[in-house]
Motif scaffolding. Structure first.
Motif, PDB file in Angstrom:
ATOM      1  N   GLY A   1       0.514  -1.253   0.299  1.00 38.73           N
ATOM      2  CA  GLY A   1      -0.512  -0.473  -0.028  1.00 38.73           C
ATOM      3  C   GLY A   1       0.875   1.465   0.020  1.00 38.73           C
ATOM      4  O   GLY A   1       1.767   1.207   0.636  1.00 38.73           O
ATOM      5  N   ALA A   2       0.117   2.370   0.194  1.00 37.04           N
ATOM      6  CA  ALA A   2       0.654   3.684   0.024  1.00 37.04           C
ATOM      7  C   ALA A   2       0.895   4.227   1.355  1.00 37.04           C
ATOM      8  O   ALA A   2       1.410   3.244   2.003  1.00 37.04           O
ATOM      9  N   ALA A   3       2.037   5.222   1.153  1.00 36.41           N
ATOM     10  CA  ALA A   3       2.209   5.671   2.497  1.00 36.41           C
ATOM     11  C   ALA A   3       1.189   5.515   3.504  1.00 36.41           C
ATOM     12  O   ALA A   3       0.147   6.446   3.215  1.00 36.41           O
ATOM     13  N   GLY A   4       1.288   5.361   4.985  1.00 34.76           N
ATOM     14  CA  GLY A   4       0.357   5.776   5.774  1.00 34.76           C
ATOM     15  C   GLY A   4      -1.102   4.915   5.643  1.00 34.76           C
ATOM     16  O   GLY A   4      -1.684   5.034   6.557  1.00 34.76           O
ATOM     17  N   THR A   5      -0.509   3.853   5.045  1.00 38.73           N
ATOM     18  CA  THR A   5      -2.160   2.614   5.266  1.00 38.73           C
ATOM     19  C   THR A   5      -0.800   1.273   5.309  1.00 38.73           C
ATOM     20  O   THR A   5       0.105   1.490   5.394  1.00 38.73           O
ATOM     21  N   GLY A   6      -1.886   0.194   5.532  1.00 41.33           N
ATOM     22  CA  GLY A   6      -1.077  -1.347   6.473  1.00 41.33           C
ATOM     23  C   GLY A   6      -2.247  -1.802   5.187  1.00 41.33           C
ATOM     24  O   GLY A   6      -2.255  -1.989   4.267  1.00 41.33           O
ATOM     25  N   ALA A   7      -1.892  -3.613   6.051  1.00 37.29           N
ATOM     26  CA  ALA A   7      -1.994  -4.563   5.227  1.00 37.29           C
ATOM     27  C   ALA A   7      -3.317  -4.590   4.919  1.00 37.29           C
ATOM     28  O   ALA A   7      -4.848  -5.092   4.064  1.00 37.29           O
ATOM     29  N   SER A   8      -4.632  -4.008   6.209  1.00 40.95           N
ATOM     30  CA  SER A   8      -6.364  -4.545   6.371  1.00 40.95           C
ATOM     31  C   SER A   8      -7.219  -3.952   4.749  1.00 40.95           C
ATOM     32  O   SER A   8      -7.364  -4.042   4.885  1.00 40.95           O
ATOM     33  N   GLN A   9      -6.095  -2.764   4.339  1.00 40.75           N
ATOM     34  CA  GLN A   9      -7.034  -2.520   3.600  1.00 40.75           C
ATOM     35  C   GLN A   9      -7.046  -3.120   2.318  1.00 40.75           C
ATOM     36  O   GLN A   9      -7.722  -3.265   1.370  1.00 40.75           O
ATOM     37  N   PHE A  10      -6.502  -4.042   1.829  1.00 39.80           N
ATOM     38  CA  PHE A  10      -6.469  -5.293   1.336  1.00 39.80           C
ATOM     39  C   PHE A  10      -7.131  -6.371   1.794  1.00 39.80           C
ATOM     40  O   PHE A  10      -7.433  -7.659   1.841  1.00 39.80           O
ATOM     41  N   ALA A  11      -8.036  -5.746   3.373  1.00 37.55           N
ATOM     42  CA  ALA A  11      -8.784  -7.532   3.890  1.00 37.55           C
ATOM     43  C   ALA A  11     -10.283  -7.965   3.087  1.00 37.55           C
ATOM     44  O   ALA A  11     -10.019  -9.302   2.937  1.00 37.55           O
ATOM     45  N   ALA A  12     -10.369  -6.721   1.965  1.00 36.81           N
ATOM     46  CA  ALA A  12     -11.835  -7.311   1.572  1.00 36.81           C
ATOM     47  C   ALA A  12     -11.007  -8.352   0.725  1.00 36.81           C
ATOM     48  O   ALA A  12     -11.868  -8.803  -0.812  1.00 36.81           O
ATOM     49  N   TRP A  13     -10.353  -8.057  -0.467  1.00 32.19           N
ATOM     50  CA  TRP A  13     -10.089  -8.582  -1.426  1.00 32.19           C
ATOM     51  C   TRP A  13      -9.863 -10.198  -1.220  1.00 32.19           C
ATOM     52  O   TRP A  13     -10.613 -10.669  -2.686  1.00 32.19           O
ATOM     53  N   SER A  14      -9.167 -10.803  -0.625  1.00 33.32           N
ATOM     54  CA  SER A  14      -9.759 -12.274  -1.535  1.00 33.32           C
ATOM     55  C   SER A  14     -10.685 -12.780  -1.277  1.00 33.32           C
ATOM     56  O   SER A  14     -11.407 -13.698  -2.307  1.00 33.32           O
ATOM     57  N   ALA A  15     -12.518 -12.358  -0.574  1.00 34.60           N
ATOM     58  CA  ALA A  15     -13.457 -13.197  -0.488  1.00 34.60           C
ATOM     59  C   ALA A  15     -13.743 -12.920  -2.382  1.00 34.60           C
ATOM     60  O   ALA A  15     -15.034 -13.130  -2.966  1.00 34.60           O
ATOM     61  N   ALA A  16     -13.045 -11.006  -2.946  1.00 34.15           N
ATOM     62  CA  ALA A  16     -13.698 -10.358  -4.673  1.00 34.15           C
ATOM     63  C   ALA A  16     -13.179 -11.426  -5.781  1.00 34.15           C
ATOM     64  O   ALA A  16     -13.316 -10.540  -6.690  1.00 34.15           O
ATOM     65  N   LEU A  17     -12.010 -11.607  -5.078  1.00 33.35           N
ATOM     66  CA  LEU A  17     -10.925 -12.884  -6.673  1.00 33.35           C
ATOM     67  C   LEU A  17     -11.223 -13.920  -5.808  1.00 33.35           C
ATOM     68  O   LEU A  17     -11.978 -14.084  -5.513  1.00 33.35           O
ATOM     69  N   PRO A  18     -10.903 -14.153  -7.761  1.00 34.44           N
ATOM     70  CA  PRO A  18     -10.975 -15.653  -8.080  1.00 34.44           C
ATOM     71  C   PRO A  18     -10.529 -17.052  -6.648  1.00 34.44           C
ATOM     72  O   PRO A  18      -9.482 -16.263  -6.133  1.00 34.44           O
ATOM     73  N   GLU A  19     -10.870 -17.946  -6.572  1.00 36.02           N
ATOM     74  CA  GLU A  19     -10.428 -19.508  -6.095  1.00 36.02           C
ATOM     75  C   GLU A  19      -8.536 -19.162  -5.911  1.00 36.02           C
ATOM     76  O   GLU A  19      -7.743 -19.721  -5.345  1.00 36.02           O
ATOM     77  N   SER A  20      -8.189 -18.360  -7.526  1.00 38.02           N
ATOM     78  CA  SER A  20      -6.995 -19.134  -8.198  1.00 38.02           C
ATOM     79  C   SER A  20      -6.037 -17.987  -7.819  1.00 38.02           C
ATOM     80  O   SER A  20      -4.921 -18.526  -7.860  1.00 38.02           O
ATOM     81  N   ILE A  21      -6.295 -16.737  -7.200  1.00 34.44           N
ATOM     82  CA  ILE A  21      -5.637 -15.539  -6.738  1.00 34.44           C
ATOM     83  C   ILE A  21      -5.568 -15.523  -4.679  1.00 34.44           C
ATOM     84  O   ILE A  21      -6.544 -15.381  -4.103  1.00 34.44           O
ATOM     85  N   GLU A  22      -4.443 -16.417  -4.792  1.00 35.00           N
ATOM     86  CA  GLU A  22      -4.008 -15.366  -3.466  1.00 35.00           C
ATOM     87  C   GLU A  22      -3.909 -14.416  -3.041  1.00 35.00           C
ATOM     88  O   GLU A  22      -2.331 -14.053  -2.893  1.00 35.00           O
ATOM     89  N   VAL A  23      -4.642 -12.955  -2.178  1.00 32.88           N
ATOM     90  CA  VAL A  23      -3.796 -12.268  -1.716  1.00 32.88           C
ATOM     91  C   VAL A  23      -2.887 -12.296  -0.568  1.00 32.88           C
ATOM     92  O   VAL A  23      -3.118 -13.125   0.820  1.00 32.88           O
ATOM     93  N   TRP A  24      -1.570 -11.744  -0.351  1.00 39.45           N
ATOM     94  CA  TRP A  24      -1.042 -11.138  -0.032  1.00 39.45           C
ATOM     95  C   TRP A  24      -0.425 -10.004   0.606  1.00 39.45           C
ATOM     96  O   TRP A  24       0.841  -9.351  -0.019  1.00 39.45           O
ATOM     97  N   PRO A  25      -1.343  -9.409   1.023  1.00 36.57           N
ATOM     98  CA  PRO A  25      -1.087  -8.364   2.051  1.00 36.57           C
ATOM     99  C   PRO A  25       0.058  -7.704   2.724  1.00 36.57           C
ATOM    100  O   PRO A  25       0.143  -8.711   3.405  1.00 36.57           O
TER     101      PRO A  25
END
Length: 261
Positions: free
Chosen positions: A27-51
């Protein structure tokens, strides 16, 4: 280690049964891993999100922030290489704003490694590495100017900016990020041997059309430039459109690599 945690750098990994690609999100300055928390559920099972969670942010707030991009990239790459599985999932990098520079450097290091396979880099809302020296957003690293920069970019809730404790932390994180960008010198740009997709919101004050086009020189492979939504933080206001774009391109990149081997 609790379920979903992969050490301090990756506190929120939703493991897939048979992932084809692991998407490392920075992420950008001032952000963390939590901003990507919802991405996994919205992406296909073939994609594993590593924030990615950098030192000094969120649950790592007690750690000293790193002030050089090369050190961040070295440590993050080491963490990723320790998780390479021969014949296992490929890697892809997503970086927003400052995270785009880190993503570029991590992609370069992974591509130099013997066992890691990188399908591509998605870089958002940031001038390319070789233009950094002339494109710093603020001249001073005083709290007032840094917080004014954050307020103008529109990425932080006004209520949080009015909280003195949060404002002090944010100014410190922005100061560390600015130190990273000041010390980041690319004397000879070495293009990546993987596709690069550059995305930005319309009217983003941090980048120009020429900035985005200059990313073309950062790859020896396919290059694409797209506009998604508006502003610097389009990944929040137009998250669904961005995730659809990511899913489509990761699938394309994976298929193209598979057909060429």
């Amino acid at each position: 280690m609790p379920s979903g945690q992969e050490g301090p750098w990756f506190p929120q990994v939703n493991r897939r049964a048979r992932p084809q690609v692991r998407l490392v999100c920075i992420g950008a300055a001032g952000t963390g891993a939590s901003q990507f928390a919802a991405w996994s559920a919205a992406l296909p099972e073939s994609i594993e999100v590593w924030p990615v969670l950098l030192p000094g942010r969120e649950r790592r707030i007690r750690e000293e922030p790193l002030r050089r991009i090369d050190r961040i990239a070295d440590e993050l790459t080491a963490e990723l290489l320790g998780r390479v599985e021969p014949g296992g999932p490929h890697w892809a990098l997503f970086g927003h704003s400052f995270g785009a520079l880190v993503g570029f450097e991590v992609a370069r290091r992974l591509l130099d490694a013997a066992d890691a396979v990188v399908d591509g880099l998605i870089a958002c809302s940031m001038p390319p590495p070789h233009l950094q020296a002339d494109r710093l957003p603020v001249a001073s690293d005083g709290d007032a100017e840094l917080l004014g920069w954050a307020r103008a970019a529109g990425g932080v809730d006004e209520v949080l900016l009015d909280d003195p404790r949060f404002a002090r932390w944010l100014a410190g994180d922005l100061r560390a990020t600015l130190a990273c960008r000041r010390s980041y010198q690319v004397d000879r740009l070495v293009p990546l041997d993987c596709p690069v997709l550059v995305a930005a919101g319309a009217g983003d004050p941090e980048v120009t059309d020429d900035d985005l086009e200059q990313w073309r020189s950062c790859t020896n492979a396919d290059f694409e430039r797209v506009t998604v939504g508006h502003g610097h933080f389009f990944l929040r206001s137009h998250q669904q459109a961005l995730l659809e774009l990511i899913a489509d391109r990761l699938t394309r990149w994976r298929s193209a690599r598979s057909s060429s081997t």
